[in-house]
Motif scaffolding. Structure first.
Motif, PDB file in Angstrom:
ATOM      1  N   ILE A  27       0.863  -1.185   0.000  1.00  0.00           N
ATOM      2  CA  ILE A  27       0.000   0.000   0.000  1.00  0.00           C
ATOM      3  C   ILE A  27       0.895   1.230   0.000  1.00  0.00           C
ATOM      4  N   CYS A  28       0.872   1.962  -1.090  1.00  0.00           N
ATOM      5  CA  CYS A  28       1.766   3.110  -1.296  1.00  0.00           C
ATOM      6  C   CYS A  28       0.930   4.392  -1.391  1.00  0.00           C
ATOM      7  N   HIS A  29       1.615   5.497  -1.648  1.00  0.00           N
ATOM      8  CA  HIS A  29       0.875   6.754  -1.786  1.00  0.00           C
ATOM      9  C   HIS A  29       1.629   7.714  -2.698  1.00  0.00           C
ATOM     10  N   SER A  30       0.868   8.651  -3.255  1.00  0.00           N
ATOM     11  CA  SER A  30       1.434   9.679  -4.126  1.00  0.00           C
ATOM     12  C   SER A  30       0.523  10.901  -4.098  1.00  0.00           C
ATOM     13  N   PRO A  31       1.091  12.119  -4.052  1.00  0.00           N
ATOM     14  CA  PRO A  31       0.247  13.323  -4.091  1.00  0.00           C
ATOM     15  C   PRO A  31      -0.404  13.528  -5.452  1.00  0.00           C
ATOM     16  N   SER A  32       0.052  12.798  -6.480  1.00  0.00           N
ATOM     17  CA  SER A  32      -0.512  12.965  -7.828  1.00  0.00           C
ATOM     18  C   SER A  32      -1.851  12.263  -7.991  1.00  0.00           C
ATOM     19  N   TYR A  47       2.115  -6.793  -5.490  1.00  0.00           N
ATOM     20  CA  TYR A  47       1.391  -5.754  -6.230  1.00  0.00           C
ATOM     21  C   TYR A  47       1.568  -4.446  -5.478  1.00  0.00           C
ATOM     22  N   ASP A  48       1.683  -3.362  -6.214  1.00  0.00           N
ATOM     23  CA  ASP A  48       1.779  -2.029  -5.620  1.00  0.00           C
ATOM     24  C   ASP A  48       0.462  -1.295  -5.860  1.00  0.00           C
ATOM     25  N   VAL A  49      -0.151  -0.820  -4.787  1.00  0.00           N
ATOM     26  CA  VAL A  49      -1.416  -0.083  -4.871  1.00  0.00           C
ATOM     27  C   VAL A  49      -1.196   1.280  -4.232  1.00  0.00           C
ATOM     28  N   ALA A  50      -1.452   2.347  -4.990  1.00  0.00           N
ATOM     29  CA  ALA A  50      -1.169   3.698  -4.506  1.00  0.00           C
ATOM     30  C   ALA A  50      -2.452   4.499  -4.341  1.00  0.00           C
ATOM     31  N   VAL A  51      -2.511   5.262  -3.235  1.00  0.00           N
ATOM     32  CA  VAL A  51      -3.616   6.182  -2.977  1.00  0.00           C
ATOM     33  C   VAL A  51      -3.043   7.581  -2.761  1.00  0.00           C
ATOM     34  N   ASN A  52      -3.933   8.544  -2.597  1.00  0.00           N
ATOM     35  CA  ASN A  52      -3.500   9.923  -2.357  1.00  0.00           C
ATOM     36  C   ASN A  52      -2.720  10.042  -1.044  1.00  0.00           C
ATOM     37  N   SER A  53      -1.660  10.834  -1.041  1.00  0.00           N
ATOM     38  CA  SER A  53      -0.780  10.933   0.131  1.00  0.00           C
ATOM     39  C   SER A  53      -1.488  11.509   1.357  1.00  0.00           C
ATOM     40  N   ASP A  54      -2.279  12.569   1.170  1.00  0.00           N
ATOM     41  CA  ASP A  54      -2.995  13.143   2.316  1.00  0.00           C
ATOM     42  C   ASP A  54      -3.997  12.140   2.887  1.00  0.00           C
ATOM     43  N   PHE A  55      -4.695  11.440   1.992  1.00  0.00           N
ATOM     44  CA  PHE A  55      -5.647  10.434   2.458  1.00  0.00           C
ATOM     45  C   PHE A  55      -4.924   9.281   3.152  1.00  0.00           C
ATOM     46  N   TYR A  56      -3.724   8.932   2.653  1.00  0.00           N
ATOM     47  CA  TYR A  56      -2.943   7.867   3.287  1.00  0.00           C
ATOM     48  C   TYR A  56      -2.612   8.236   4.737  1.00  0.00           C
ATOM     49  N   LYS A  84       5.124  -6.458   9.944  1.00  0.00           N
ATOM     50  CA  LYS A  84       5.578  -5.547  10.991  1.00  0.00           C
ATOM     51  C   LYS A  84       6.943  -4.928  10.704  1.00  0.00           C
ATOM     52  N   ASN A  85       7.796  -5.656  10.030  1.00  0.00           N
ATOM     53  CA  ASN A  85       9.183  -5.204   9.896  1.00  0.00           C
ATOM     54  C   ASN A  85       9.545  -4.682   8.512  1.00  0.00           C
ATOM     55  N   ARG A  86       8.569  -4.509   7.654  1.00  0.00           N
ATOM     56  CA  ARG A  86       8.874  -3.958   6.329  1.00  0.00           C
ATOM     57  C   ARG A  86       7.678  -3.158   5.817  1.00  0.00           C
ATOM     58  N   THR A  87       7.998  -2.092   5.100  1.00  0.00           N
ATOM     59  CA  THR A  87       6.947  -1.236   4.541  1.00  0.00           C
ATOM     60  C   THR A  87       6.588  -1.626   3.121  1.00  0.00           C
ATOM     61  N   PHE A  88       7.407  -2.452   2.494  1.00  0.00           N
ATOM     62  CA  PHE A  88       7.088  -2.952   1.157  1.00  0.00           C
ATOM     63  C   PHE A  88       7.935  -4.187   0.884  1.00  0.00           C
ATOM     64  N   LEU A  89       7.486  -4.978  -0.093  1.00  0.00           N
ATOM     65  CA  LEU A  89       8.240  -6.152  -0.526  1.00  0.00           C
ATOM     66  C   LEU A  89       8.722  -5.929  -1.951  1.00  0.00           C
ATOM     67  N   GLY A  90      10.003  -6.215  -2.194  1.00  0.00           N
ATOM     68  CA  GLY A  90      10.561  -6.031  -3.530  1.00  0.00           C
ATOM     69  C   GLY A  90      10.905  -4.585  -3.778  1.00  0.00           C
TER      70      GLY A  90
END
Length: 298
Positions: free
Chosen positions: A69-74, A120-129, A166-172
């Motif tokens: 679960i990622c984020h981007s201001p775009s 899989y990488d899924v991105a949402v809005n940064s402020d909403f994140y 718990k110990n990682r924010t993303f895989l790969g």
């Protein structure tokens, strides 16, 4: 490719109707043609680099699956509803509240044990994140929508049970993604909304079916800070004749002369009903409604 004769049969049938109803059909014909032209244009996109957020682990019939679960201001934010307002929508089964998100391509990775898996990488809005991080409800909602979106896009069957790493924010590695740089055509530019009155073409009362009407699927999303869009799925209808639509300050009511559908949706935002617009897309069999929002009193 969509037919170039959208709504024309309805217009021919509308010759015996009053001037106001005929005007409604003409506006929807214009709206549908302009929408076709906009959809036929090449979609412009821009490349973004999502930032890592958190990672969840689940599985499919093919093995382990990780969702970053990622984020981007775009990426645009969803409608700015409180949790209570959103819960009310969900409890009333006003399905279709949208959280804009970018679903990345699957990439093969190795887990901590060196075993093969898919990420899989899924991105949402940064402020909403950032808002989501402080709400278990929003976090679970995002994960559910992301999982269902991946299932639909890639024809998967993912286990609804998941565990947060718990110990990682993303895989790969998180790859760049392409998102649409142009917003969808604003439906409010496609003609004024006129609600036909509740009488048939000859001025006679409409004869309704004795069958109970179906509640259609409603999708809502915030296209801009001051514009709420709706799509109503109407697979049993071929056009707009007999379609009844009323928009209040916080309510959308729709029915039809055959009593096939009835929708009464509470919308927890202040709608400018005078400036709202609608168009029926014949190929997709959807009624599209654009509802400008009134400023919130201070």
């Amino acid at each position: 490719m969509s037919s170039s004769t959208l709504l024309e049969p309805e217009l021919r049938e509308a010759e015996t109707m009053g001037d106001e109803t005929t005007r409604f059909e003409e506006l929807l014909l214009q709206a549908s043609r302009e929408l076709q032209q906009a959809q036929a244009a090449t979609t412009e996109s821009t490349q973004i680099q999502p930032q890592p957020g958190f990672c969840i682990k689940t599985n499919s019939s093919e093995g382990k699956v990780f969702i970053n679960i990622c984020h981007s201001p775009s990426i645009p934010p969803p409608a700015d509803l409180t949790e209570d307002e959103l819960l009310q929508m969900l409890e009333e089964d006003q399905a279709g509240f949208r959280i804009p998100m970018s679903l990345g391509e699957p990439h093969a990775e190795l887990d901590a044990k060196g075993q093969g898996c898919t990420a899989y990488d899924v991105a949402v809005n940064s402020d909403f994140y950032r808002r989501m991080l402080n709400s278990d409800f929003l976090r679970e909602l995002v994960i559910t929508i992301a999982r269902e979106g991946l299932e639909d896009k890639y024809n998967l069957q993912l286990n609804p049970e998941w565990r947060m790493m718990k110990n990682r924010t993303f895989l790969g590695s998180i790859s760049q993604q392409n998102i649409r740089s142009k917003q969808r055509p604003r439906i409010q530019e496609l003609g004024n909304l006129h609600v036909p009155d509740s009488r048939g073409p000859e001025g006679s009362p409409l004869v309704l079916s004795s069958l109970s009407p179906e509640k259609p699927h409603l999708s809502l999303w915030l296209e801009a800070p001051d514009l709420l869009l709706a799509e109503i799925d109407l697979p049993k209808l071929d056009g707009t004749l007999g379609l009844l639509l009323e928009i209040g300050e916080n309510r959308l009511v729709m029915g039809d002369s055959q009593n096939l559908y009835h929708l009464d949706a509470y919308i927890p935002l202040r709608i400018n009903s005078e400036e709202s617009k609608a168009a029926f897309h014949q190929k997709r069999k959807q009624l599209m409604v654009a509802m400008p929002l009134l400023s919130v009193p201070s």
